[in-house]
Design an enzyme around this catalytic site. Structure first.
Site, PDB file in Angstrom:
ATOM      1  N   HIS A 106     -13.891  23.520  22.474  1.00 15.41           N
ATOM      2  CA  HIS A 106     -15.178  23.873  23.100  1.00 15.41           C
ATOM      3  C   HIS A 106     -15.631  25.244  22.635  1.00 15.41           C
ATOM      4  CE1 HIS A 106     -12.223  25.965  25.611  1.00 15.41           C
ATOM      5  NE2 HIS A 106     -13.207  26.753  26.028  1.00 15.41           N
ATOM      6  N   ASP A 108     -17.628  28.582  24.546  1.00 15.30           N
ATOM      7  CA  ASP A 108     -17.823  28.955  25.943  1.00 15.30           C
ATOM      8  C   ASP A 108     -19.291  28.947  26.368  1.00 15.30           C
ATOM      9  OD1 ASP A 108     -15.136  29.165  26.523  1.00 15.30           O
ATOM     10  OD2 ASP A 108     -15.022  31.259  25.882  1.00 15.30           O
ATOM     11  N   HIS A 254     -12.748  26.591  20.190  1.00 11.34           N
ATOM     12  CA  HIS A 254     -11.404  27.059  20.533  1.00 11.34           C
ATOM     13  C   HIS A 254     -10.823  26.167  21.622  1.00 11.34           C
ATOM     14  CE1 HIS A 254     -13.947  29.129  23.534  1.00 11.34           C
ATOM     15  NE2 HIS A 254     -12.899  29.061  24.334  1.00 11.34           N
ATOM     16  N   ARG A 271     -10.331  37.502  31.419  1.00  7.93           N
ATOM     17  CA  ARG A 271     -11.395  37.090  30.510  1.00  7.93           C
ATOM     18  C   ARG A 271     -12.730  37.699  30.900  1.00  7.93           C
ATOM     19  NH1 ARG A 271     -14.757  32.221  31.186  1.00  7.93           N
ATOM     20  NH2 ARG A 271     -14.910  31.061  29.224  1.00  7.93           N
TER      21      ARG A 271
HETATM   22  C1  OGA Z   1     -11.276  30.652  27.645  1.00  5.75           C
HETATM   23  C2  OGA Z   1     -10.372  29.712  26.960  1.00  5.75           C
HETATM   24  C3  OGA Z   1      -8.190  29.420  26.023  1.00  5.75           C
HETATM   25  C4  OGA Z   1      -6.791  29.836  26.336  1.00  5.75           C
HETATM   26  O1  OGA Z   1     -10.767  31.574  28.293  1.00  5.75           O
HETATM   27  O2  OGA Z   1     -12.500  30.512  27.492  1.00  5.75           O
HETATM   28  O3  OGA Z   1     -10.840  28.719  26.474  1.00  5.75           O
HETATM   29  O4  OGA Z   1      -5.987  29.831  25.391  1.00  5.75           O
HETATM   30  N1  OGA Z   1      -9.085  30.052  26.913  1.00  5.75           N
HETATM   31  O5  OGA Z   1      -6.506  30.105  27.508  1.00  5.75           O
HETATM   32 MN    MN Z   2     -13.042  28.801  26.473  1.00 10.04          MN
END
Ligand code: OGA
Ligand code: MN
Length: 280
Positions: A106, A108, A254, A271
């Site tokens: 995806h 974000d 990702h 995040r």
């Molecule tokens: C995010 C995500 C991936 C992870 O935080 O947007 O997709 O490795 N994380 O946790």
């Molecule tokens: Mn993500």
């Protein structure tokens, strides 16, 4: 203050991804360093800043040096600061639940009118090994298409929907989430505002092709994703303690990898997201 001279940006992947050493992100960056970091980010798509230990407030201050912080309205479990989202496999009892989120490809907040420019993810507690984050280069994947395939994507738009992306995985968006994130149409091929490169814009929240039967669109998107996530377009980030990742959502997909025992080991990250612009 750290100056540019002390900072090294070194490629780590084959094709994209770089590590940054010699910077303390807990302090403000001077202008030249900030510009060098941003240029490195545009060039390498993923930057891994080594040896950081940022509080949530410091992570917000770092993020805001590059633009507008995106707020997370729904499903935020809080890091003591509502603007920092906690990515974690812990259950309500604070123990590893076995569940890992975001394991599908995806980009974000692609269901937003102005999807995220960048995501900044800082390791807090990581499993002894594994728990990688994987990236796929959507500019390289687009460039590798035949001229005929590129022409067929010209002008195609995709409907991105939080509600439908929850449905696809057997979950239900709440009425509040649905109101907050109505379906959104974006071009399938977008032009990077900084580099001018074209890249594919799709992933988990991409539901179907605007104006086409839903099933036909889903099949086309699935085929395109299979092409775009071949090994040759990937960078796998193996986390080290102290890593802070900053990646470009405009030209990458990702996902989190489940290559660790998520029922046994904690995996917690902080995040923040930067707001982007409408894809064009
Ligand atoms: C995010 C995500 C991936 C992870 O935080 O947007 O997709 O490795 N994380 O946790
Ligand atoms: Mn993500």
């Amino acid at each position: 203050m750290t100056t540019l001279i002390d900072v090294a940006i070194r490629p780590v992947g084959n094709g994209f991804g770089a590590e940054v050493v010699g910077l303390d992100l807990a302090r403000p960056l001077d202008d030249a360093t900030r510009r060098a970091v941003y240029a490195g980010f545009v060039r390498h798509h993923v930057l891994a800043f080594r040896d950081q230990r940022l509080t949530p407030d410091q992570q917000i201050a770092f993020t805001e040096q590059f633009g507008t912080l995106e707020r997370h309205i729904a499903r935020n479990r809080g890091a003591g600061n509502p603007l920092v989202h906690v990515v974690s496999n812990l259950g309500a009892d604070g123990r590893p639940s076995g569940k890992v989120g975001s394991t599908r490809w995806h980009t974000d907040k692609s269901f937003r009118p102005e999807p995220s420019l960048a995501t900044i993810l800082h390791a807090v507690t990581m499993p002894p090994d594994g728990g990688d984050t994987c990236f796929a280069d959507m500019a390289a994947a687009y460039a590798a298409l035949s001229d005929a395939d590129k022409a067929a994507l010209d002008g195609v738009r995709v409907v991105h929907s939080w509600e439908l992306s929850r449905q696809k995985i057997g979950e239900r968006a709440t009425p509040e989430e649905i109101r907050d994130a109505p379906p959104m149409s974006h071009p399938l091929v977008r032009i990077h505002p900084d580099s001018g490169a074209k890249s594919l814009f799709m992933g988990e929240h991409a539901s179907h092709i605007d104006g086409r039967p839903i099933e036909e669109g889903r099949a086309r998107l699935a085929a395109l994703e299979a092409h775009a996530t071949q090994e040759r377009f990937l960078y796998r980030h193996r986390w080290r303690a102290g890593d802070l990742l900053m990646w470009d959502n405009r030209c990458l997909l990702h996902r989190a990898d489940t290559n660790f025992d998520a029922a046994r080991h904690a995996r917690v990250l902080h995040r923040t997201c930067l707001r982007g612009t409408a894809p064009a």
